[in-house]
Every structure is written in C-alpha cells, then in structure tokens.
Design a protein around this motif. Structure first.
Motif, mmCIF file in Angstrom:
data_model
loop_
_atom_site.group_PDB
_atom_site.id
_atom_site.type_symbol
_atom_site.label_atom_id
_atom_site.label_comp_id
_atom_site.label_asym_id
_atom_site.label_seq_id
_atom_site.Cartn_x
_atom_site.Cartn_y
_atom_site.Cartn_z
ATOM 1 N N HIS A 621 0.837 -1.198 0.000
ATOM 2 C CA HIS A 621 0.000 0.000 0.000
ATOM 3 C C HIS A 621 0.876 1.254 0.000
ATOM 4 C CE1 HIS A 621 -3.577 -2.321 1.606
ATOM 5 N NE2 HIS A 621 -2.582 -3.122 1.986
ATOM 6 N N ALA A 622 0.516 2.215 -0.832
ATOM 7 C CA ALA A 622 1.142 3.544 -0.749
ATOM 8 C C ALA A 622 -0.003 4.544 -0.618
ATOM 9 C CB ALA A 622 1.943 3.837 -2.008
ATOM 10 N N ILE A 623 -0.008 5.303 0.496
ATOM 11 C CA ILE A 623 -1.118 6.225 0.758
ATOM 12 C C ILE A 623 -0.603 7.668 0.763
ATOM 13 C CG2 ILE A 623 -3.080 6.704 2.262
ATOM 14 C CD1 ILE A 623 -3.412 3.892 2.354
ATOM 15 N N PHE A 624 -1.272 8.519 0.014
ATOM 16 C CA PHE A 624 -0.889 9.938 -0.123
ATOM 17 C C PHE A 624 -2.003 10.793 0.502
ATOM 18 C CE2 PHE A 624 0.969 7.407 -3.387
ATOM 19 C CZ PHE A 624 2.154 8.004 -3.793
ATOM 20 N N TYR A 625 -1.631 11.864 1.202
ATOM 21 C CA TYR A 625 -2.648 12.670 1.911
ATOM 22 C C TYR A 625 -2.662 14.140 1.487
ATOM 23 C CZ TYR A 625 -2.807 8.641 5.057
ATOM 24 O OH TYR A 625 -2.941 7.391 5.569
ATOM 25 N N PRO A 626 -3.311 14.465 0.362
ATOM 26 C CA PRO A 626 -3.398 15.889 -0.006
ATOM 27 C C PRO A 626 -4.530 16.642 0.723
ATOM 28 C CG PRO A 626 -3.493 14.440 -1.937
ATOM 29 C CD PRO A 626 -3.750 13.597 -0.725
ATOM 30 N N PHE A 627 -5.520 15.918 1.293
ATOM 31 C CA PHE A 627 -6.693 16.540 1.932
ATOM 32 C C PHE A 627 -7.352 17.554 1.004
ATOM 33 C CE2 PHE A 627 -4.069 14.988 5.398
ATOM 34 C CZ PHE A 627 -5.005 14.304 6.165
ATOM 35 N N GLU A 628 -7.778 17.077 -0.184
ATOM 36 C CA GLU A 628 -8.341 17.986 -1.193
ATOM 37 C C GLU A 628 -9.738 17.594 -1.679
ATOM 38 O OE1 GLU A 628 -8.009 20.772 -2.704
ATOM 39 O OE2 GLU A 628 -5.969 21.419 -2.338
ATOM 40 N N GLY A 629 -10.317 16.528 -1.119
ATOM 41 C CA GLY A 629 -11.642 16.111 -1.607
ATOM 42 C C GLY A 629 -11.531 14.998 -2.634
ATOM 43 N N VAL A 632 -10.678 15.510 -6.634
ATOM 44 C CA VAL A 632 -9.277 15.851 -6.922
ATOM 45 C C VAL A 632 -8.406 14.611 -6.700
ATOM 46 C CG1 VAL A 632 -7.331 17.311 -6.254
ATOM 47 C CG2 VAL A 632 -9.627 18.276 -6.318
ATOM 48 N N HIS A 633 -8.713 13.852 -5.652
ATOM 49 C CA HIS A 633 -7.916 12.641 -5.368
ATOM 50 C C HIS A 633 -8.087 11.587 -6.451
ATOM 51 C CE1 HIS A 633 -7.961 13.813 -0.847
ATOM 52 N NE2 HIS A 633 -7.122 14.534 -1.551
ATOM 53 N N ASN A 657 -10.634 8.793 -0.740
ATOM 54 C CA ASN A 657 -11.738 9.439 -0.026
ATOM 55 C C ASN A 657 -11.417 10.930 0.040
ATOM 56 O OD1 ASN A 657 -9.868 9.782 2.031
ATOM 57 N ND2 ASN A 657 -10.891 8.433 3.482
ATOM 58 N N ASP A 658 -12.073 11.674 0.935
ATOM 59 C CA ASP A 658 -11.855 13.124 0.963
ATOM 60 C C ASP A 658 -10.496 13.517 1.528
ATOM 61 O OD1 ASP A 658 -14.053 14.331 -0.221
ATOM 62 O OD2 ASP A 658 -15.321 13.890 1.495
ATOM 63 N N TYR A 659 -9.802 12.577 2.199
ATOM 64 C CA TYR A 659 -8.557 12.932 2.869
ATOM 65 C C TYR A 659 -7.312 12.517 2.089
ATOM 66 C CZ TYR A 659 -12.119 13.304 6.452
ATOM 67 O OH TYR A 659 -13.266 13.635 7.125
ATOM 68 N N GLU A 757 -12.836 20.330 -16.502
ATOM 69 C CA GLU A 757 -13.049 21.473 -15.615
ATOM 70 C C GLU A 757 -14.017 21.170 -14.491
ATOM 71 O OE1 GLU A 757 -14.090 24.977 -17.775
ATOM 72 O OE2 GLU A 757 -12.167 25.047 -18.814
ATOM 73 N N HIS A 758 -15.116 20.453 -14.784
ATOM 74 C CA HIS A 758 -16.163 20.278 -13.779
ATOM 75 C C HIS A 758 -16.077 18.948 -13.059
ATOM 76 C CE1 HIS A 758 -18.268 23.975 -14.870
ATOM 77 N NE2 HIS A 758 -17.889 23.698 -16.093
ATOM 78 N N GLN A 759 -15.689 17.888 -13.790
ATOM 79 C CA GLN A 759 -15.685 16.581 -13.135
ATOM 80 C C GLN A 759 -14.353 16.311 -12.443
ATOM 81 O OE1 GLN A 759 -17.355 13.591 -15.593
ATOM 82 N NE2 GLN A 759 -16.939 11.945 -14.177
ATOM 83 N N LEU A 760 -13.263 16.578 -13.143
ATOM 84 C CA LEU A 760 -11.949 16.267 -12.563
ATOM 85 C C LEU A 760 -11.341 17.471 -11.845
ATOM 86 C CD1 LEU A 760 -10.577 14.233 -15.569
ATOM 87 C CD2 LEU A 760 -11.325 13.344 -13.379
ATOM 88 N N GLU A 761 -12.008 18.614 -11.952
ATOM 89 C CA GLU A 761 -11.533 19.835 -11.290
ATOM 90 C C GLU A 761 -10.035 20.036 -11.545
ATOM 91 O OE1 GLU A 761 -13.272 21.050 -7.601
ATOM 92 O OE2 GLU A 761 -14.388 19.196 -7.422
ATOM 93 N N GLU A 762 -9.688 20.088 -12.816
ATOM 94 C CA GLU A 762 -8.271 20.166 -13.198
ATOM 95 C C GLU A 762 -7.576 21.388 -12.579
ATOM 96 O OE1 GLU A 762 -5.564 19.961 -17.285
ATOM 97 O OE2 GLU A 762 -7.706 20.325 -17.443
ATOM 98 N N GLY A 763 -8.292 22.502 -12.502
ATOM 99 C CA GLY A 763 -7.702 23.719 -11.912
ATOM 100 C C GLY A 763 -7.297 23.494 -10.468
ATOM 101 N N ARG A 764 -8.180 22.845 -9.712
ATOM 102 C CA ARG A 764 -7.878 22.567 -8.298
ATOM 103 C C ARG A 764 -6.743 21.561 -8.171
ATOM 104 N NH1 ARG A 764 -12.848 20.907 -4.552
ATOM 105 N NH2 ARG A 764 -11.209 20.443 -3.049
ATOM 106 N N LEU A 765 -6.711 20.589 -9.092
ATOM 107 C CA LEU A 765 -5.660 19.571 -9.076
ATOM 108 C C LEU A 765 -4.289 20.236 -9.235
ATOM 109 C CD1 LEU A 765 -4.723 16.541 -9.323
ATOM 110 C CD2 LEU A 765 -5.008 16.810 -11.768
ATOM 111 N N ILE A 766 -4.197 21.158 -10.199
ATOM 112 C CA ILE A 766 -2.913 21.840 -10.446
ATOM 113 C C ILE A 766 -2.500 22.664 -9.220
ATOM 114 C CG2 ILE A 766 -1.816 23.645 -11.863
ATOM 115 C CD1 ILE A 766 -3.429 22.448 -14.262
ATOM 116 N N GLN A 767 -3.476 23.375 -8.616
ATOM 117 C CA GLN A 767 -3.155 24.164 -7.410
ATOM 118 C C GLN A 767 -2.660 23.256 -6.281
ATOM 119 O OE1 GLN A 767 -6.879 26.220 -6.720
ATOM 120 N NE2 GLN A 767 -6.079 28.142 -7.493
#
Length: 819
Positions: A621-629, A632-633, A657-659, A757-767
């Motif tokens: 298992h490799a778990i990453f925690y961006p806490f972005e929803g 975005v995950h 999940n969201d975390y 833009e709306h489903q994958l929220e690319e803008g938020r992903l880049i930020q």
C-alpha cells in the motif's frame, strides 16, 4: 403617491404583523423604485421575500393611482424560483400583502406541477404576478406571440441565485434575461442570494457582461448578525481506527435525547439512501416516535412531501429525516433543532441547513454535527471556525455552454422565429457567451439548420428552416412538440415510478437500481418495506413485504459529494492545528487517534506532505494525503499511478476518499525513484491526465447529457421515456462520428472541457500539486496501517464484502493493529 407615502403603507403593514422592517429591506425598496437593477444578499429566514414583493406592489400603486376603478390586467412581475416546492410559500407571501392592502392584483404559479386547465387559463389571461421556474420561463418563450405577454412586465426576480449560478439552469436564465431586456426594456432585474462568496461576480453574471443593466445596478448586503450555535455530538469512547460507513448509527441514543428535548427536529443526511437508513433505524430503536416522524427527499411523491411540509408548519411532527430537498427557503418557523449527519462537504450548505432552525429574524439557529466516522470531527471543528469568520464558497459560472445555446435558439425558432443578427448581439451580452466569435455563431446556426457537417445527410437533424425574410423558424409540428417536451438542462438517470399493485404512488427510483432487482426482492423505500412484483412500462410494481425477509435500502447514483475548495483548506488548517496546544473540543476528542497516528507515523504540519507505505496480506500500500476532496484525489491517483508506471511496469488498484488516496499493488513501489523524478510536477498535467484516465470514456458519458440538452437524442414521450442504455448508445454513436469525422465540433469539444473542468476539477488539481511541490515530502515506512489510512482501506473493502462480514473483518483488523 410619493415615495414617503408609499413607505408609510409598507411600514404600517409591517407594524400590523408585529414586525419592523430591516435597513436592507428599505434599501431594496428605494433602489427598486429608483428604477435600478440589483442583487440582494441576505441570510435564510431574514425576510428576503418581502424585500422584493413590496417594491413590486408599491411600484404598481405609484403607477396606477386609480387602480381601484381602472385595473389593467396583464403580467407585471415574474418571480423565478429554482425549486417548485417553494412556489406555494412565495405565492402566500404575495397574497398576504395584496389582500391586506386591498389590491386587485392576481397571483399565479406556473411550473411542472401546474395543471393543463390552469395553463390554458393563463394563456388567455396571464396573472399580474407570476411565480415560475427557469424551465417554465423557457416554455413561455416557446409560445406564439410571447413578446406581447412580456411587453408590460416591469420586474423579474430570480430567487436563490446562488443555486442557479454555476449550473446550466443559470445559463438558461442568462439567455432568457438577454431576450427579456430587449422586449421589455423597462423591466427591472433583481436576484436574491443567500450564501455565496463571490457576490460581485454573481451580480455580473445575473445582469450581463458590461451591459446597461449591470451599470445601473446595486449590490445590497443585509448586515444581520445571525447567531449560529454548533454542537458536535461526541462519542463517549473514541475508536482508535476510524472507518467510514457505519453512518454514525452508534450515536442513535444521543440523537434520541436531542429529539426528545426539542419541539421539532430536522435530521439532514447528505444522500437519500442515508435518509432511508436513519429513518428505519430510529423507528426500530424507538417505536414510540411512530406517527410523529416522517421522511422527506426528492424521490418521494409530491403529495407526501407537501403533507410533511405542512405538518412541520403545524407542529404535528416531532422529527423529520431529510436530504437537501429541505435545504432551501421552505419557510418553517417552528423548527427548533437541526442535526447534520456526516460532513456537509461545504460551508454554504451547512449554513443553509443551520438557517432552517430559528428561521426568523433575530432568532438563534442551533445545529448539531454528528460525525459518521471519527475523522469527520476535523470537519466539524473547521466548520465552527468557518461560521465564525463567515467564510463561504464561491460559485463558478459556466462559459461557452453550446448545448444550452442550441436549445435556446430552437426555443425561439419554435415560437415566432428569430433573426440571427439581432439574437447574436443579445447573446454576446451574457456572461456565459461573452467570448463567442462570429465563427462559433455561424457553426451553431449551421448546426440547427443542417445538423453540422457530419450529419448533413440526415433530415432529422435539420430542425430549423430559413424563411424568405431571413427569419429562422421551426415549422414542423412534430419537431416543435419534441422540443417542448425535452426543454431543460437537468439530465439525470431515467427514473421509474414505484407503485403499489393496488394503485397507490409511492415515489421514484433510478433505473440502474431497479434493474438490479429480481421478482420477490425486498427493499425499504419511503419508510416502507416493499416486495417487487414486476417492472412494467417504466413502473416498479410492489406490494407490502413480509417483515421477516431481509431488505436492501434504495440507493441513488448522485451518492457522493466532494469537499469544496474552501472546505479542504479549512480542513487542512484544522489538521495542522492538531500539533499545537490550542485544541478545539473536537480535536481534543480525537486525541487517541492522533496519538496512535503519531505512534505509527506523523500528523503532518503545514509545511509537510505525508506519504505512508506498508504491506498487508492484500499487497503493498502507498497512501498519499493531499486533503483535497475525493474528485481531486480521483484525478491525482490516476495521474500519479500513470507517471509511476512510466518508470517501471506496475499495475495498481486505486482507492480514495476526501482525505487521501491509495495505490495498491502486488509489488513494492520504488519510492526513492518517485521523488527523484519529480512526480508532482504541474507540467504536462493535461496530457498525462488524458492518458491516465480513460478521459475519452468520461467525455463520452458527459456527451450524453450534452446531446440530450442540445436535442440530438430524444428522451421519449411522457410516461414512455427512452431507456438510459438506448440514450447512451444513441449518443455514443454520435460521439464517435464527431470524434472521427468532425473533431472541431463544438459540442464534442465541450464534452472534453466539462470533463476536465467540472468533473476532474483540473484547476484545483494543479493548485494542489503546486502546494505539494512547496512542502517537504515526508515518507513513512509503517509496519501496519495507520488510523489515517484506515478509512480508505475499509472503503475499498466495502465494495467487496457485505456490511455484516465487513464489521467482523474490521473488528479483527483493529484488534490485530492494536497489538
């Protein structure tokens, strides 16, 4: 009458009700009577409705001094509401004023629930004040000689504008307003918005980009300090390994105590299936609530919903379990307490729900937060701070929704037809189409007349004819009928009516759920145990089920919400605060979890990005925690797994999940090479996303909705809808034709843009990736799963095993990890 005399009328009315008008109400009256447009921002339950019905009425009295003897019938004002359920409330508010002031004005409602006979009456004689929905307004624009109907209309009020902006229904409203400004130049345009962050932008989207209407407008904010008291329901003993999915039902006794203390309680769940589960669970545990308890969500029959709303008003019910179907302005003064089950995923939604309690000026709102798993207490803590600082989400408006524009032009062509040059100038004034080029416009005109380049051979796509005088018009009655039936921008999965064999209507379920049922299967819906008899003619026929049989709960596709950008930021701040001395009650309650997390790994600070790796019998298992929803995950998990697979051939299964998100594989990832190759770079994100996700598959699904809105596929006649799989195959065929033969097709391009833009929220992903690049990456090689990783792992397990065995499995896992 001069303005002062008119105000005396209004103030006396307020006095007779035992109220006093607020400054924001009188400011709105003044601006309206001065002929200005505007946006009013005021919290739920503060008297927004009277802020705009009154000036409409006062303006009528001012312009018609002899109204008692000479009343000219005809449409004078339109009130747009996004929810049909609210129209009765709004009508009652208007009628109260009209009756008390003894005015000859009539009030009518026009929505999907309006009967044919009532519509026919309205066709001959419009009410003076009309309450309607965005879709019904479009239908009025599709009727012959609509210009006469609207010619003397002096005002249009768009209620709950924050709900419409950032959706295609909002775009529909922008287009309708662009037309109404031309045919009723004296019409004042007003919006009402409760919780929204970017108010100035909301005002511009409503009134049009750089238009006269926008230049002659005001933004009025109600400065009412709404007191909101938030209490978290904390369990006595905190589980050290939290997991998602037990719905918070272990706190049901605490909930019962709150219900008993209050006159009326609304229990808000995020999704309809949770609503059904909570209703059943409370009834089973506390049968004494039977008769005083009801359920309210969008799939239950309208009659039942209206009965529940009235029963709340009359204080006949003690508790109602509901979803967002009761979020918006349905006006109940008597609700005392609100319980929010699970993180609402956004501040605005939480405030809206809190406002349902103490729904009167000056009253305190009380809302309890019930976390469905321990980690959600971080959200509770973050929400308290957000409410204190009044941090609210922005709504992002759509740009270049070509499908809505196609539908709108067909609407105008169905009525009296249109001249392209005139409509082009109007469309350009909207926010959504401010950047439309002549080239785009000509493509759209060609599309509605010839069916675009690749469909020219098929007559069914040639809907609009060009007449000798240059007018674009739909002359085929068949095409016109199809168009009127399919107007609107809300596209969901096909729904089936659930009915008793004896004939009673219960509500609706989605086709995908019904298709999984076998004859004799038992499911709970609308508080009843039902047994499937058969599915016939888009109807699910049922009878009452044997109480001994096990039942499944109805579920719906729109199941999972994601954290908003503002909420993610607040959540991260709260998490970093766990490392300080200054702990909120929620963070104090989470101490056992944080201590256990620190034992196995760390609780990250604001300059750290945490990655955990460990091995279990399932693999590495490799778990990453961006806490972005979760949205975005979902995108980030695909992107990172794709980039890792370029370094060495490896297959992952993904969970999120969201975390955070998890990459699970049967071989170990070489983490050092991941860091050395700068996998979080924001370069080539778009390219890598397209490669990693099945972006074409997602765009294909998005295209189905676009094809429906643009009228490329027909959804069926009333009572005989086309099956979803047929719609899907029809739109897929078109998608492939456009992709292979007409790649510059605007609707095809729109499908890809909306996916990113709306489903994958690319803008938020880049930020998010930019933020991670500026943090220190902390890689923890753990011996076993950590409390932070546990909800993600158990979420993936839930897909595989039933809830009974899942609970046992989790018990065993927790016991072994605690050793």
């Amino acid at each position: 009458m001069n303005r002062d005399e008119l105000y005396v009328l209004a103030e006396n009315w307020f006095k007779s009700q035992g109220w006093k008008s607020f400054p924001f109400q009188t400011q709105t009256w003044t601006a309206f009577l001065q002929g200005k447009n505007g946006l009013l921002n005021a919290p739920t339950g503060s008297g927004k409705t009277y802020a705009l019905w009154f000036p409409v009425v006062l303006d009528y009295i001012k312009k018609n001094p002899d109204y008692k003897t000479k009343h000219k019938a005809g449409l004078k004002a339109i009130w747009i509401t996004p929810l049909r359920a609210l129209s009765v409330e709004i009508k009652q508010a208007a009628e109260r004023i009209i009756t008390d002031l003894d005015l000859p004005l009539t009030v009518g409602i026009r929505s999907g629930d309006t009967s044919q006979s009532e519509r026919a009456k309205q066709k001959n004689k419009m009410p003076d004040l009309l309450i309607t929905t965005p879709e019904s307004l479009q239908l009025l624009l599709a009727s012959k000689q609509y210009e006469k109907t609207f010619a003397n209309c002096g005002a249009i009020v768009v209620d709950e504008w924050h709900e419409l902006m950032g959706t295609k229904r909002g775009v529909q409203m922008e287009l309708a307003l662009s037309r109404l400004k031309t045919i009723a130049p004296k019409m004042r345009i007003w919006g009402i918005s409760a919780t929204i962050g970017n108010l100035e932008l909301a005002q511009e989207v409503l009134l049009g980009h750089d238009t006269e209407a926008y230049k002659n407008s005001v933004l009025i904010k109600a400065h009412i300090n709404k007191k909101i008291k938030i209490e978290s329901i904390l369990p006595e003993k905190m589980e050290t390994y939290p997991w998602r999915g037990h719905m918070g039902l272990h706190l049901i006794d605490e909930v019962a105590k709150i219900i008993r203390k209050s006159k009326t309680t609304l229990i808000f769940t995020n999704v309809r299936s949770a609503c059904e589960i909570w209703f059943q669970a409370i009834l089973e545990r506390y049968p004494e609530f039977a008769g005083e308890m009801a359920m309210h969500h969008g799939s239950i029959s309208r009659e039942t919903r209206l009965w529940v709303e009235d029963a709340i008003r009359n204080e006949e019910l003690k508790v109602v379990v509901c979803t967002s179907s009761l979020d918006l302005g349905v006006d109940f003064a008597p609700v005392e307490t609100i319980i929010q089950v699970g993180g609402p995923k956004g501040v605005a939604r939480f405030l809206q729900r809190a406002g349902r309690s103490g729904h009167q000026p000056g009253k305190e709102s009380v809302i309890y937060f019930l976390a469905t798993h321990a980690m959600e207490l971080i959200e509770a803590s973050a929400l308290k701070k957000a409410v204190a600082k009044t941090v609210v989400e922005d709504r992002m408006p759509y740009l270049n929704s070509w499908d809505v524009l196609v539908q709108y032009l067909n609407t105008l062509a169905v009525s009296d037809g249109f001249f392209p040059d005139e409509i082009y100038e109007e469309v350009k004034t909207t926010f959504c189409y401010q950047n439309i080029t002549k080239e785009n416009w000509n493509w759209i005109l060609n599309f509605i007349t010839n069916g675009s380049q690749s469909l020219q051979a098929y007559d069914e796509f040639k809907k609009v004819e060009i007449e000798e005088d240059g007018r674009y018009k739909i002359n085929s009655r068949f095409i016109a009928m199809h168009h009127r039936m399919q107007m609107g921008t809300i596209v969901g999965d096909a729904v089936l009516n659930v009915k008793f064999l004896s004939g009673g209507f219960i509500g609706t379920v989605e086709e995908w759920f019904a298709s999984k049922l076998q004859r004799g299967d038992v499911f709970t819906f609308a508080g009843r145990r039902l047994e499937l008899f058969q599915i016939k003619n888009m109807q699910v026929l049922v009878r009452k089920a044997d109480p001994k049989k096990t039942a499944r709960v109805v579920s719906w596709m729109g199941g999972r919400m994601t954290l908003s950008a503002q909420m993610s930021e607040l959540l991260r701040e709260e998490l970093y605060a766990a490392n300080t001395e200054n702990l909120t009650p929620e963070l104090k309650a989470l101490k056992p979890i944080f201590n256990r997390q620190r034992k196995e790994s760390i609780v990250p600070n604001n300059d750290e990005f945490l990655i955990e790796t460990f091995k279990t019998r399932e693999g590495f298992h490799a778990i990453f925690y961006p806490f972005e929803g979760r949205y975005v995950h979902e995108a980030m998990a695909s992107l990172i797994s794709y980039r890792i697979s370029l370094l060495s051939p490896i297959t992952f299964s993904l969970a999120y999940n969201d975390y955070g998100f998890e990459l699970l594989s049967d071989q170990e990832i070489d983490m050092q090479s991941v860091f050395d190759n700068n996998l979080f770079t924001t370069e080539y994100v778009h390219h890598d996303l397209q490669k990693s996700l099945n972006a074409t598959e997602m765009a294909r699904r998005k295209f189905r909705d676009i094809a429906v809105i643009a009228g490329l596929v027909f959804t069926g006649m009333p009572g005989k809808p086309v099956k979803t799989k047929h719609l899907q195959s029809g739109s897929q065929l078109l998608f492939e034709v456009f992709r292979d033969y007409e790649p510059d097709n605007l609707l095809l391009q729109q499908a890809y843009i909306e996916t990113f833009e709306h489903q994958l929220e690319e803008g938020r992903l880049i930020q998010a990736m930019e933020r991670i690049n500026n943090q220190n990456i902390v890689w923890k090689q753990c011996k076993k799963p950590t409390p932070f990783s546990f909800p993600i792992i158990t979420d993936r397990l839930r897909e595989k095993i039933s809830s009974e065995t899942l609970q046992e499995r989790i018990k065993k896992m927790t016991a072994s990890y605690m050793k």
